[in-house]
Design a protein around this motif. Structure first.
Motif, mmCIF file in Angstrom:
data_model
loop_
_atom_site.group_PDB
_atom_site.id
_atom_site.type_symbol
_atom_site.label_atom_id
_atom_site.label_comp_id
_atom_site.label_asym_id
_atom_site.label_seq_id
_atom_site.Cartn_x
_atom_site.Cartn_y
_atom_site.Cartn_z
ATOM 1 N N UNK A 171 1.434 4.161 14.048
ATOM 2 C CA UNK A 171 2.791 4.708 14.086
ATOM 3 C C UNK A 171 3.730 3.776 14.842
ATOM 4 N N UNK A 172 3.228 3.158 15.906
ATOM 5 C CA UNK A 172 4.061 2.204 16.646
ATOM 6 C C UNK A 172 4.404 0.994 15.778
ATOM 7 N N UNK A 173 3.390 0.445 15.104
ATOM 8 C CA UNK A 173 3.625 -0.761 14.307
ATOM 9 C C UNK A 173 4.585 -0.490 13.149
ATOM 10 N N UNK A 174 4.447 0.668 12.526
ATOM 11 C CA UNK A 174 5.286 0.967 11.368
ATOM 12 C C UNK A 174 6.711 1.360 11.753
ATOM 13 N N UNK A 175 7.002 1.434 13.039
ATOM 14 C CA UNK A 175 8.394 1.545 13.464
ATOM 15 C C UNK A 175 9.122 0.220 13.302
ATOM 16 N N UNK A 176 8.339 -0.875 13.244
ATOM 17 C CA UNK A 176 8.907 -2.214 13.124
ATOM 18 C C UNK A 176 8.734 -2.786 11.729
ATOM 19 N N UNK A 177 7.571 -2.540 11.105
ATOM 20 C CA UNK A 177 7.252 -3.077 9.782
ATOM 21 C C UNK A 177 6.693 -1.955 8.910
ATOM 22 N N UNK A 178 6.937 -2.058 7.603
ATOM 23 C CA UNK A 178 6.474 -1.004 6.697
ATOM 24 C C UNK A 178 4.962 -0.899 6.663
ATOM 25 N N UNK A 179 4.277 -2.043 6.769
ATOM 26 C CA UNK A 179 2.822 -2.032 6.712
ATOM 27 C C UNK A 179 2.325 -1.962 5.275
ATOM 28 N N UNK A 180 1.040 -2.247 5.039
ATOM 29 C CA UNK A 180 0.472 -2.200 3.686
ATOM 30 C C UNK A 180 0.439 -0.774 3.144
ATOM 31 N N UNK A 181 0.289 -0.689 1.852
ATOM 32 C CA UNK A 181 0.313 0.616 1.181
ATOM 33 C C UNK A 181 -0.772 1.544 1.714
ATOM 34 N N UNK A 182 -1.947 0.992 1.998
ATOM 35 C CA UNK A 182 -3.055 1.844 2.449
ATOM 36 C C UNK A 182 -2.744 2.487 3.798
ATOM 37 N N UNK A 183 -2.011 1.767 4.651
ATOM 38 C CA UNK A 183 -1.604 2.336 5.939
ATOM 39 C C UNK A 183 -0.554 3.417 5.724
ATOM 40 N N UNK A 184 0.378 3.184 4.810
ATOM 41 C CA UNK A 184 1.383 4.191 4.505
ATOM 42 C C UNK A 184 0.733 5.455 3.938
ATOM 43 N N UNK A 185 -0.278 5.281 3.086
ATOM 44 C CA UNK A 185 -0.983 6.437 2.527
ATOM 45 C C UNK A 185 -1.712 7.211 3.614
ATOM 46 N N UNK A 186 -2.337 6.475 4.554
ATOM 47 C CA UNK A 186 -3.057 7.142 5.644
ATOM 48 C C UNK A 186 -2.089 7.963 6.506
ATOM 49 N N UNK A 187 -0.960 7.349 6.873
ATOM 50 C CA UNK A 187 0.015 8.054 7.707
ATOM 51 C C UNK A 187 0.658 9.206 6.945
ATOM 52 N N UNK A 188 0.649 9.116 5.620
ATOM 53 C CA UNK A 188 1.154 10.210 4.802
ATOM 54 C C UNK A 188 0.112 11.289 4.553
ATOM 55 N N UNK A 189 -1.049 11.158 5.234
ATOM 56 C CA UNK A 189 -2.147 12.135 5.175
ATOM 57 C C UNK A 189 -2.802 12.216 3.789
ATOM 58 N N UNK A 190 -2.790 11.096 3.063
ATOM 59 C CA UNK A 190 -3.509 11.054 1.790
ATOM 60 C C UNK A 190 -5.014 10.997 2.052
ATOM 61 N N UNK A 191 -5.797 11.498 1.152
ATOM 62 C CA UNK A 191 -7.249 11.469 1.305
ATOM 63 C C UNK A 191 -7.763 10.081 0.935
ATOM 64 N N UNK A 192 -8.481 9.440 1.882
ATOM 65 C CA UNK A 192 -8.972 8.082 1.672
ATOM 66 C C UNK A 192 -10.491 8.055 1.673
ATOM 67 N N UNK A 193 -11.047 7.080 0.964
ATOM 68 C CA UNK A 193 -12.501 6.907 0.940
ATOM 69 C C UNK A 193 -12.961 6.260 2.245
ATOM 70 N N UNK A 194 -14.282 6.225 2.454
ATOM 71 C CA UNK A 194 -14.819 5.602 3.660
ATOM 72 C C UNK A 194 -14.470 4.116 3.716
ATOM 73 N N UNK A 195 -14.522 3.429 2.583
ATOM 74 C CA UNK A 195 -14.175 2.007 2.524
ATOM 75 C C UNK A 195 -12.703 1.809 2.879
ATOM 76 N N UNK A 196 -11.851 2.682 2.389
ATOM 77 C CA UNK A 196 -10.422 2.588 2.707
ATOM 78 C C UNK A 196 -10.171 2.870 4.185
ATOM 79 N N UNK A 197 -10.922 3.814 4.759
ATOM 80 C CA UNK A 197 -10.757 4.118 6.181
ATOM 81 C C UNK A 197 -11.189 2.942 7.046
ATOM 82 N N UNK A 198 -12.242 2.242 6.609
ATOM 83 C CA UNK A 198 -12.662 1.049 7.357
ATOM 84 C C UNK A 198 -11.555 0.000 7.339
ATOM 85 N N UNK A 199 -10.878 -0.124 6.201
ATOM 86 C CA UNK A 199 -9.771 -1.080 6.111
ATOM 87 C C UNK A 199 -8.605 -0.651 6.992
#
Length: 327
Positions: free
Chosen positions: A93-121
């Motif tokens: 949340x701190x980093x995305x106040x400055x930069x949008x971040x990759x899509x997978x981070x945006x999906x995580x912060x948007x509470x999307x359901x992610x796989x274990x591999x995606x969570x590791x990323x």
């Protein structure tokens, strides 16, 4: 010779650093440009506001600052413990106040359901951002890029705004930290832009004085690293008492003034003797004329820093010599 930034900033040697950035050619950061007649005074507040914003996001605390017409000084403290205490969500949340971040981070912060591999990323991104949020180079990048973009937008132009990358200086011990903070806070007085510290606009010392005089609020600004209070842990505050620091800045400012140099030399605050700083050497150090040495500290601290960084010489400022050579 220009050195890599990672050889100049080593948090294991010291968490305190003095940084400075200067505008290119005749560009004006702030103040009135007598050549063009334009007034850029309002830009000073840009610097202060951005410093406050970044200090609330990064694990980097502002100890002192001074905003001048074509450059600024800032003394920073890397709070690695704070960064290590943040959980994954806080980092992202701190980093995305400055930069949008990759899509997978945006999906995580948007509470999307992610796989274990995606969570590791996502965890990998969080650890990468955790390191960046305690990195002075990233802090200064976010400060200088923002200021350059805003200035160029206002001037309706493109191109380089800063003369080069920011300069950094390691502050290896308490004496070096105290000296540098006072040096930064007294910049307007030395430049004859202000008569006293309390009238030095856009400096940390004025902000601290105004806060200390306000009986309705906390005695120390929330945007600045606080000075030590009785019973407070030294890890969370500067290792000095605010009253002693203000006395020292006031005394140093009167000594440095050409028309009053040495007028109150006998009225030396106790903090000088407690830190083992010689009063004559203090006066000499306060006249270092903006020369940017790679490190500042007592001779013992300079030796340790040179050995730790694997160097047989170190360009720096000590109580004994301006250039320390390993033999």
């Amino acid at each position: 010779m220009t050195r890599a930034r990672n050889s100049l900033i080593d948090p294991e040697s010291t968490p305190y650093y003095h940084c400075m950035a200067r505008c290119v050619r005749r560009a004006y950061l702030c103040g009135k440009d007598h050549f063009s007649g334009k007034d850029y005074e309002h830009r000073r507040q840009w610097v202060v506001d951005r410093l406050t914003e970044l200090a609330a996001i990064f694990a980097i605390e502002v100890c002192a600052y001074a905003v001048m017409s074509n450059h600024y000084h800032v003394v920073l403290h890397i709070n690695a413990q704070e960064a290590n205490d943040w959980n994954r969500d806080s980092v992202l949340k701190r980093w995305t106040q400055l930069f949008a971040g990759p899509v997978i981070v945006q999906r995580y912060l948007g509470r999307a359901k992610l796989s274990k591999a995606e969570m590791r990323r996502v965890d990998e991104f969080a650890e990468e951002y955790r390191l960046r949020l305690q990195d002075i180079s990233w802090f200064m990048r976010c400060l200088n890029e923002y200021l350059a973009r805003e200035a160029n937008k206002e001037d309706k132009c493109r191109g380089r705004f800063w003369e080069g990358r920011f300069k950094s200086q390691a502050l290896l011990d308490e004496a070096a930290l105290l000296t540098c903070m006072a040096y930064v806070d007294l910049n307007p007085v030395r430049a004859k832009l202000a008569d006293t510290p309390e009238t030095s606009d856009f400096t940390s010392v004025k902000e601290r004085i105004e806060k200390a005089a306000d009986n309705t609020t906390s005695k120390q600004p929330a945007s600045l690293k606080p000075f030590r209070c009785q019973g407070q842990s030294p890890e969370v505050a500067l290792p000095f008492i605010l009253q002693h620091y203000l006395e020292l800045v006031d005394w140093s400012g009167r000594v440095v003034r050409a028309d009053k140099r040495g007028a109150i030399a006998d009225d030396i605050p106790p903090i000088l003797s407690r830190l083992g700083i010689d009063s004559n050497e203090w006066i000499n150090t306060m006249r270092w004329n903006n020369r940017f040495y790679q490190a500042v500290g007592r001779l013992q601290a300079m030796k340790a820093h040179a050995l730790k960084t694997g160097r047989n010489w170190l360009r720096g400022l000590t109580a004994c010599s301006r250039l320390y050579m390993m033999h």
